[in-house]
Write a protein that holds these residues in place. Sequence first.
Motif, mmCIF file in Angstrom:
data_model
loop_
_atom_site.group_PDB
_atom_site.id
_atom_site.type_symbol
_atom_site.label_atom_id
_atom_site.label_comp_id
_atom_site.label_asym_id
_atom_site.label_seq_id
_atom_site.Cartn_x
_atom_site.Cartn_y
_atom_site.Cartn_z
ATOM 1 N N UNK A 1 -10.253 4.576 10.332
ATOM 2 C CA UNK A 1 -10.844 5.473 9.348
ATOM 3 C C UNK A 1 -12.092 4.806 8.787
ATOM 4 N N UNK A 2 -13.180 5.560 8.710
ATOM 5 C CA UNK A 2 -14.417 5.030 8.136
ATOM 6 C C UNK A 2 -14.835 5.878 6.949
ATOM 7 N N UNK A 3 -15.192 5.204 5.850
ATOM 8 C CA UNK A 3 -15.594 5.881 4.622
ATOM 9 C C UNK A 3 -16.829 5.194 4.039
ATOM 10 N N UNK A 4 -17.524 5.906 3.171
ATOM 11 C CA UNK A 4 -18.706 5.343 2.543
ATOM 12 C C UNK A 4 -19.947 5.524 3.389
ATOM 13 N N UNK B 1 0.626 1.163 6.936
ATOM 14 C CA UNK B 1 -0.485 1.676 7.724
ATOM 15 C C UNK B 1 -1.717 1.790 6.846
ATOM 16 N N UNK B 2 -2.744 2.465 7.331
ATOM 17 C CA UNK B 2 -4.029 2.498 6.628
ATOM 18 C C UNK B 2 -3.952 3.235 5.295
ATOM 19 N N UNK B 3 -2.904 4.042 5.083
ATOM 20 C CA UNK B 3 -2.797 4.767 3.817
ATOM 21 C C UNK B 3 -2.497 3.843 2.645
ATOM 22 N N UNK B 4 -2.155 2.603 2.920
ATOM 23 C CA UNK B 4 -1.980 1.632 1.845
ATOM 24 C C UNK B 4 -3.265 1.472 1.033
ATOM 25 N N UNK C 1 -22.566 -2.168 2.765
ATOM 26 C CA UNK C 1 -22.051 -3.488 3.158
ATOM 27 C C UNK C 1 -20.643 -3.295 3.728
ATOM 28 N N UNK C 2 -20.367 -3.874 4.882
ATOM 29 C CA UNK C 2 -19.101 -3.586 5.578
ATOM 30 C C UNK C 2 -17.912 -4.368 5.026
ATOM 31 N N UNK C 3 -16.803 -3.676 4.901
ATOM 32 C CA UNK C 3 -15.539 -4.303 4.538
ATOM 33 C C UNK C 3 -14.452 -3.710 5.435
ATOM 34 N N UNK D 1 -13.962 0.221 6.574
ATOM 35 C CA UNK D 1 -13.301 0.403 7.872
ATOM 36 C C UNK D 1 -11.823 0.083 7.707
ATOM 37 N N UNK D 2 -10.960 1.039 8.106
ATOM 38 C CA UNK D 2 -9.508 0.822 8.032
ATOM 39 C C UNK D 2 -8.898 1.057 9.411
#
Length: 298
Positions: free
Chosen positions: A15-18, A34-37, A23-25, A53-54
């Motif tokens: 999943x990509x946001x922003x 899972x990524x919903x954490x 600046x990448x995290x 990035x998740x």
Amino acid sequence: MLKTVATAQLQISYEESGEATGWPVVLLHGFPYDIHAYDEVVPHLASNGARVIRPYLRGYGLTRFHSTATLRSGQQAALGTDLVELLDALYIESAVLAGYDWGGRAACIVATLHPSRVRGLVSVNGYNIQNIAKAREPANAEAEHRLWYQYYFHGERGRAGLAENRREFCRLLWSMWSPTWRFSEATYRQSAVAFDNPDFVDVVIHSYRHRYGLVEGDPKFDEMERLLAEMQPIRVPAITLEGSDDGVTPVGGASESLRYFIGRHENRILAGVGHNVPQEAPLEFSRAVLSVYKRSED
């Protein structure tokens, strides 16, 4: 937005946001999550200019192996390699890495072996790299009983139990590891879908057997495992987090590992928080990520 990218062994779903120019995290989940954490962490970071990035780790969600012939390895070097290759595939030269449990291990590995790729690190429970050479040495009874699930996975009964009862089993771990977190059934079900991945059981079982030296790893990762066995320090700016109610690693349980952080480092203890720190304390987790990012800019 859910996307996919190819690495050497995997088609990684993430999943990509922003903003794409932010600046990448990279936020890395653990087992069995899972990524919903990170659902409540993402808005804080994106509003502060981050490209978030998740990824789903190997064996979770829609992440898939390219070949049926590839060993479904869950060893630590595989997780670290996946993360480096994800950065390469996304053309990210360096990023802030943040994670817990398996994800924290991957982040620590890259921070240790590829520090130029890491602007800052947030890791729950300290230095998460496994010392496999010492894994067969017994700990005290209080520490040992918390790891019952790992020993369960060492036998075929445990493999069968995870395969047949994965939803119930993982929900039990959520409850035991975060005893003060009152998550809803809807919250759990949202993440539990990720455990339906066809490789989930094989990757999990391999992970918990390899870390005790009970099975061989993928030869592709032999050299990285050799380097990890040296237990090298972490020099990048780092913040480590501990939940006061963590049912796996109690407060102070990771204290010895903190000596491996020899750069700018701070350890924060979060009251009333269990093992799943980003989902239980999203604001505190977000603040830690922003703090290490700002330190990297100094």
